[in-house]
Design an enzyme around this catalytic site. Structure first.
Site, PDB file in Angstrom:
ATOM      1  N   ARG A 170      -1.640  13.725  -2.270  1.00  0.00           N
ATOM      2  CA  ARG A 170      -1.927  12.872  -3.431  1.00  0.00           C
ATOM      3  C   ARG A 170      -3.041  13.486  -4.264  1.00  0.00           C
ATOM      4  NH1 ARG A 170       0.269   9.735   0.596  1.00  0.00           N
ATOM      5  NH2 ARG A 170       2.083   8.593  -0.197  1.00  0.00           N
ATOM      6  N   ASP A 346       8.656   7.840   7.604  1.00  0.00           N
ATOM      7  CA  ASP A 346       8.336   6.481   7.151  1.00  0.00           C
ATOM      8  C   ASP A 346       8.878   6.230   5.748  1.00  0.00           C
ATOM      9  OD1 ASP A 346       6.435   8.426   6.221  1.00  0.00           O
ATOM     10  OD2 ASP A 346       5.239   6.782   5.433  1.00  0.00           O
ATOM     11  N   GLU A 347       8.937   4.955   5.374  1.00  0.00           N
ATOM     12  CA  GLU A 347       9.193   4.501   4.011  1.00  0.00           C
ATOM     13  C   GLU A 347      10.371   5.234   3.362  1.00  0.00           C
ATOM     14  OE1 GLU A 347       4.726   2.948   2.840  1.00  0.00           O
ATOM     15  OE2 GLU A 347       5.347   4.934   2.146  1.00  0.00           O
ATOM     16  N   TRP A 413       1.319   2.137  12.534  1.00  0.00           N
ATOM     17  CA  TRP A 413       0.479   1.861  11.363  1.00  0.00           C
ATOM     18  C   TRP A 413       0.752   0.512  10.715  1.00  0.00           C
ATOM     19  CZ3 TRP A 413       2.045   1.416   6.105  1.00  0.00           C
ATOM     20  CH2 TRP A 413       3.414   1.645   5.871  1.00  0.00           C
ATOM     21  N   TYR A 440      -7.218   2.304   8.195  1.00  0.00           N
ATOM     22  CA  TYR A 440      -6.924   3.042   6.974  1.00  0.00           C
ATOM     23  C   TYR A 440      -8.234   3.161   6.202  1.00  0.00           C
ATOM     24  CZ  TYR A 440      -1.860   3.633   7.049  1.00  0.00           C
ATOM     25  OH  TYR A 440      -0.586   4.056   7.336  1.00  0.00           O
ATOM     26  N   PHE A 441      -8.849   4.313   6.306  1.00  0.00           N
ATOM     27  CA  PHE A 441     -10.163   4.502   5.707  1.00  0.00           C
ATOM     28  C   PHE A 441     -10.095   4.697   4.188  1.00  0.00           C
ATOM     29  CE2 PHE A 441     -12.716   6.042   9.669  1.00  0.00           C
ATOM     30  CZ  PHE A 441     -12.504   4.815  10.257  1.00  0.00           C
ATOM     31  N   ASP A 442      -8.893   4.741   3.617  1.00  0.00           N
ATOM     32  CA  ASP A 442      -8.790   4.720   2.157  1.00  0.00           C
ATOM     33  C   ASP A 442      -8.935   3.304   1.620  1.00  0.00           C
ATOM     34  OD1 ASP A 442      -5.451   4.060   1.743  1.00  0.00           O
ATOM     35  OD2 ASP A 442      -6.158   4.863   3.630  1.00  0.00           O
ATOM     36  N   THR A 480      -4.952   9.462  -0.103  1.00  0.00           N
ATOM     37  CA  THR A 480      -5.865   9.863  -1.172  1.00  0.00           C
ATOM     38  C   THR A 480      -5.394   9.518  -2.585  1.00  0.00           C
ATOM     39  OG1 THR A 480      -4.924  12.103  -1.189  1.00  0.00           O
ATOM     40  CG2 THR A 480      -6.838  11.702   0.225  1.00  0.00           C
ATOM     41  N   GLU A 481      -4.543   8.504  -2.741  1.00  0.00           N
ATOM     42  CA  GLU A 481      -4.153   8.103  -4.088  1.00  0.00           C
ATOM     43  C   GLU A 481      -5.370   7.841  -4.974  1.00  0.00           C
ATOM     44  OE1 GLU A 481      -0.647   6.646  -1.519  1.00  0.00           O
ATOM     45  OE2 GLU A 481      -2.796   6.992  -1.312  1.00  0.00           O
TER      46      GLU A 481
END
Length: 762
Positions: A170, A346-347, A413, A440-442, A480-481
């Site tokens: 990201r 995922d996703e 997650w 989730y540290f973001d 990191t978005e």
């Protein structure tokens, strides 16, 4: 009185000429994170001089000797020579100790470290690092000797997997920053570095067979994530896009970058010297837009776009897809010797697979019943390929939905699917816990973040003692978005990582106060290492304040060396702004911006504090019954203001502000309305925690605005209320992916508490 008597005795002995060594409090001498499994304080200290020798077991611990000598050279200017004798540091092989365990005895006469493995010996070296002067970290220590306090330590980790994840797709980070990231992991005894190298937004690893992956896939024009960061950069320079990753090509401004194979091989070797394993992730079959841009044959229909929620995946029904994947992973395995390869999984938007003639034929041929099974076919086939190369597959927990072999490792997650790790463990899979809350540290940090990480229990309650052995550890993830710079990355994971490090190393969440005390000293080490960490929260701040006659802003600094500065003209606090040196009297409506500053210029969070003069809202009269009326909407809303456009699907009476078990729609809204019966007149503060969003109105006054789609966060506000019934309205929306809803209050500054259910009426 006992401390006074000790001081008098010490003074009298000094007068008598008796040599006395001071007795230090244990916490003052051993500010170690993670705290050792067993530590016994000693008396005195071991002095390291240029004549001190290192005596290592023959043929063992060569790297660890070199690592210790790097530390010592920063202080003494020389490395220690090998050899035995008195006043030596002895590195002893002991086959009875666990893999990463060590025993260390420091006395004034010698240092003896025992370990079975180089990894265990290195963990001991990192303990020594934290016992040595902080000035060694930045070269500011220039003494003739170094001193280690006497201590006896028996230490080993509770969990084998103590991981950190970093998404470089990201937003891209320099290879130098990855080295720094590894250094910090090593300092706190973390041992697994999950490097997320590819995603829709960028392909970051050189693949020689497919050069377009980096020639095209590593670069992009600015996207909506970049523009969001640019907007936030107006108030915080940490959100500025790193200019070193911006280029001009063919008349376009492009952002991105990638790592060469040579760079990554050197990084792997650097991490290995610190006994950190780098696990690469090449995410597929979803999150592959950066690859599809260059190689559209990977899809079922040639399209490269987003579906309803996620990007369109590669096609699992064409042999060319598997040829591509195997060729990519062959080169990945040449770079990364890790026993693990992360495939993501995922996703995945599977809708195009259902339309593909090739997929219909494959499903019939292979006896695959549904699209989840087709997803699993792809994952299981790739796992067999990994296994043929001597590697193990890791996937995000979605991969278990269509069936997964027990030899795969599952990374959990999705907090809203609490049975996923239980199902995986019972299936025989090894499981790594990475739940979005709190790992989730973001997600933005707040005053509760460190507490929640420190008290996180990796073992799901539904597992028995034998099944719990499947949980091999945990890791924190950094997506990191909204993390476009290295400073912002530092801020998001430090000091949260230190709390996770202690939780995973010693498995004990009972020494939180001791941890916080040791963390205060660790901030000085972070300063020396130029870590742009998040400063501790200033306690007791209320964002939206009201007063009837006057109010007082009085704050306590969490660190003595902090200076709190503020402005009242709407500008951001700077190092030359007014100092809040004592209580500030508020007599009129005003807006205050304040922040804490460290002596080195590091700035903490900016707090926006509003004061509004407000009269006591008069109580109302009504015919009432117990509880609140709650309307339930089975729909997706981005904002609470959109709820009025729908009719409720059902209504019920709620006795408190919780989401009942009967509310199970994937996306929904709840509207609680009625009255709150306050027992006294005065200023009430309310604390509303929401994931996703919510608003609180009392007496038709907006009290807390915590609206929008976001992770769990608390916001607060005040309202002046007269004794008795006051109109109450709380709106809550959940967009999907797990929810949180909590309401607390305080009265005239009391400790926040749950709102009593007896207060709610309708």
């Amino acid at each position: 009185m006992k401390n006074s008597r000790k001081g008098i005795i010490f003074f009298l002995l000094c007068l008598a000429g008796v040599a006395v060594k001071p007795v230090f409090a244990q916490g003052d001498r051993y500010d170690i994170i993670p705290y050792p499994a067993s530590l016994t304080a000693g008396t005195g200290a071991f002095t390291i001089t240029p004549t001190t020798r290192i005596n290592a077991a023959p043929g063992k611990f060569t790297n660890e000797v070199a690592q210790l000598n790097q530390l010592i050279k920063r202080g003494l200017g020389v490395t220690l020579k090998p050899g035995a004798g008195s006043k030596a540091i002895n590195m002893v092989y002991d086959e009875t100790l666990p893999i990463e365990g060590y025993h260390m005895d420091i006395t004034p006469a010698a240092v003896t470290i025992k370990s079975r493995t180089p990894a265990g010996m290195f963990r001991a070296v990192e303990t020594i690092r934290q016992l040595l002067p902080i000035g060694l970290e930045n070269g500011s220590y220039h003494g003739k000797t170094l001193s280690l306090p006497a201590v006896s330590i028996a230490d080993q980790p509770e969990y084998a997997w103590r991981g950190m994840h970093l998404d470089v797709s990201r937003h891209f980070f320099s290879i130098g920053y990855l080295h720094k990231f590894i250094d910090l992991m090593a300092l706190y005894k973390m041992n697994k570095f999950h490097l997320h190298l590819t995603d829709d937004q960028g392909w970051r690893v050189e693949i020689k067979k497919y050069p377009l992956l980096t020639r095209q896939g590593a670069w992009r024009t600015f996207n909506n994530q970049d523009s969001a960061c640019m907007k936030m950069a107006k108030d915080n320079p940490d959100f500025e896009i790193d200019k070193s990753h911006i280029i001009q090509r063919d008349g376009k401004t492009l952002y991105g970058g990638y790592y060469t194979q040579a760079q990554l091989k050197e990084l792997v070797a650097y991490a290995a010297s610190k006994h950190i394993e780098i696990i690469p992730e090449i995410d597929m079959p979803g999150h592959m837009m950066a690859a599809i841009t260059s190689y559209p044959f990977l899809t079922c229909n040639g399209e490269n776009k987003f579906g309803e929620l996620f990007s369109k995946p590669i096609c699992p029904c064409n042999e060319t897809t598997y040829e591509f994947a195997q060729n990519v992973f062959d080169e990945i395995m040449q770079i990364f010797p890790s026993q693990y390869i992360h495939i993501g999984g995922d996703e995945v938007d599977r809708t195009d697979w259902a339309k593909s003639a090739e997929c219909k034929a494959m499903m019939q041929r292979e006896g695959i019943k549904d699209l989840a099974g087709l997803h699993s076919y792809f994952i299981n086939r790739m796992e067999k390929y990994f296994n043929s190369k001597g590697r193990r597959l890791i996937g995000w927990d979605e991969v278990i939905e269509g069936g997964i072999s027990p030899t795969a490792t599952i990374m959990y997650w999705r907090t809203w699917v609490p049975d996923a790790p239980v199902k995986a463990a019972k299936n025989g899979n090894s499981v790594i816990m990475t739940p979005g809350e709190p790992l989730y540290f973001d997600n933005p940090a707040d005053q509760y973040s460190i507490y929640k990480v420190y008290h996180f229990n990796p073992i799901p309650a539904k597992l028995n003692k034998e099944e719990a052995k499947a949980i091999i550890g945990a890791q924190a993830n950094i997506w990191t978005e909204k993390i476009p710079s290295e400073n912002r990355a530092d801020y998001m994971f430090m000091p949260r990582m230190t709390a996770l490090a202690e939780r995973l190393w010693n498995g004990d969440a009972k020494n939180y106060d001791g941890y916080l005390k040791r963390l205060t000293d660790q901030y000085k080490r972070m300063d020396a290492l130029k870590v742009h960490y998040r400063l501790p929260d200033i306690p007791g701040i209320v964002s939206e304040n009201v007063f009837t006659n006057n109010a007082v802003l009085s704050l306590k600094k969490p660190l003595a060396e902090m200076t709190i500065r503020y402005t009242t003209d709407g500008t951001l606090p700077q190092t030359n702004s007014m100092v809040l040196a004592g209580p500030l009297n508020i007599t009129k409506s005003t807006n205050i911006k304040l922040a804490a500053f460290m002596p080195n210029g590091l700035r903490g969070d900016i707090y926006n504090i509003t004061y509004k003069q407000q009269s006591l809202a008069p109580a109302v009269k009504a015919n009432i019954t117990a509880g609140l009326k709650c309307d339930y909407y089975k729909a997706f809303f981005k904002q609470t203001s959109l709820i009025e456009s729908k009719k409720p699907d059902s209504s019920f009476t709620a006795n408190n502000i919780v989401v009942p078990a009967s509310v199970n729609a994937p996306s929904f809204a709840l509207v609680y309305k009625g009255y709150i019966n306050v027992p006294e007149s005065g200023i009430y503060t309310f604390y509303l925690t929401c994931d996703d969003g919510g608003i609180l109105k009392i007496a038709d006054r907006m009290v807390v605005d915590n609206d929008g789609l976001h992770s769990a966060q608390e916001k607060n506000g005040q309202v002046a209320l007269g004794k008795g019934l006051q109109p109450f309205l709380l709106k809550f929306i959940e967009g999907g992916g797990g929810f949180a809803l909590k309401l607390k209050y305080s009265f005239n500054g009391s400790t926040p508490a749950e709102v009593p259910s007896t207060w709610f009426k309708n």
